[in-house]
Design a protein around this motif. Structure first.
Motif, PDB file in Angstrom:
ATOM      1  N   LEU A  77       0.818  -1.215   0.000  1.00 60.93           N
ATOM      2  CA  LEU A  77       0.000   0.000   0.000  1.00 60.93           C
ATOM      3  C   LEU A  77       0.852   1.266   0.000  1.00 60.93           C
ATOM      4  O   LEU A  77       0.445   2.294  -0.537  1.00 60.93           O
ATOM      5  N   ALA A  78       2.038   1.158   0.588  1.00 61.33           N
ATOM      6  CA  ALA A  78       2.929   2.313   0.629  1.00 61.33           C
ATOM      7  C   ALA A  78       3.647   2.522  -0.700  1.00 61.33           C
ATOM      8  O   ALA A  78       4.323   3.531  -0.883  1.00 61.33           O
ATOM      9  N   GLY A  79       3.515   1.556  -1.606  1.00 62.28           N
ATOM     10  CA  GLY A  79       4.128   1.719  -2.917  1.00 62.28           C
ATOM     11  C   GLY A  79       5.442   0.999  -3.073  1.00 62.28           C
ATOM     12  O   GLY A  79       6.127   1.182  -4.067  1.00 62.28           O
ATOM     13  N   ASP A  80       5.829   0.206  -2.137  1.00 60.63           N
ATOM     14  CA  ASP A  80       7.070  -0.562  -2.230  1.00 60.63           C
ATOM     15  C   ASP A  80       6.809  -1.758  -3.136  1.00 60.63           C
ATOM     16  O   ASP A  80       6.217  -2.747  -2.736  1.00 60.63           O
ATOM     17  N   GLU A  81       7.246  -1.672  -4.396  1.00 60.71           N
ATOM     18  CA  GLU A  81       6.943  -2.698  -5.400  1.00 60.71           C
ATOM     19  C   GLU A  81       7.520  -4.057  -5.036  1.00 60.71           C
ATOM     20  O   GLU A  81       6.902  -5.076  -5.270  1.00 60.71           O
TER      21      GLU A  81
END
Length: 94
Positions: A77-81
């Motif tokens: 959700l934080a964008g850490d792929e």
């Protein structure tokens, strides 16, 4: 059979056994049941230690898996792929 089910059935079995042992004693039924609960709990502490430890290990493993999944979802959700794991390619208009 699940360790939690084994332990629960063991506790119930001890309670029933103690209650049946107290059945012929002349006293109030509620007092008999309270004594059966107390005595079966004390017996379970010693007799069912192995099953209790198995159940605790199972619960600890499940808690660890939930914690790891929660961290993975937060990272996604934080964008850490990289933390999100393998994903299917999406069709993004560009």
């Amino acid at each position: 059979m699940s360790p939690a089910v084994k332990y629960t059935l063991g506790r119930l079995g001890l309670f029933v056994a103690v209650a049946l042992a107290l059945w012929p004693v002349e006293m109030n039924i509620f007092l008999k049941l309270m004594l059966a609960v107390a005595f079966s709990a004390a017996l379970a502490f010693f007799l069912l230690r192995g099953w209790r430890d198995e159940m605790a290990q199972q619960l600890a493993g499940a808690a660890e898996r939930r914690r790891a999944e929660k961290e993975r979802l937060r990272a996604a959700l934080a964008g850490d792929e990289g933390a999100a794991g393998p994903e299917k390619p999406t069709d993004k208009p560009g």
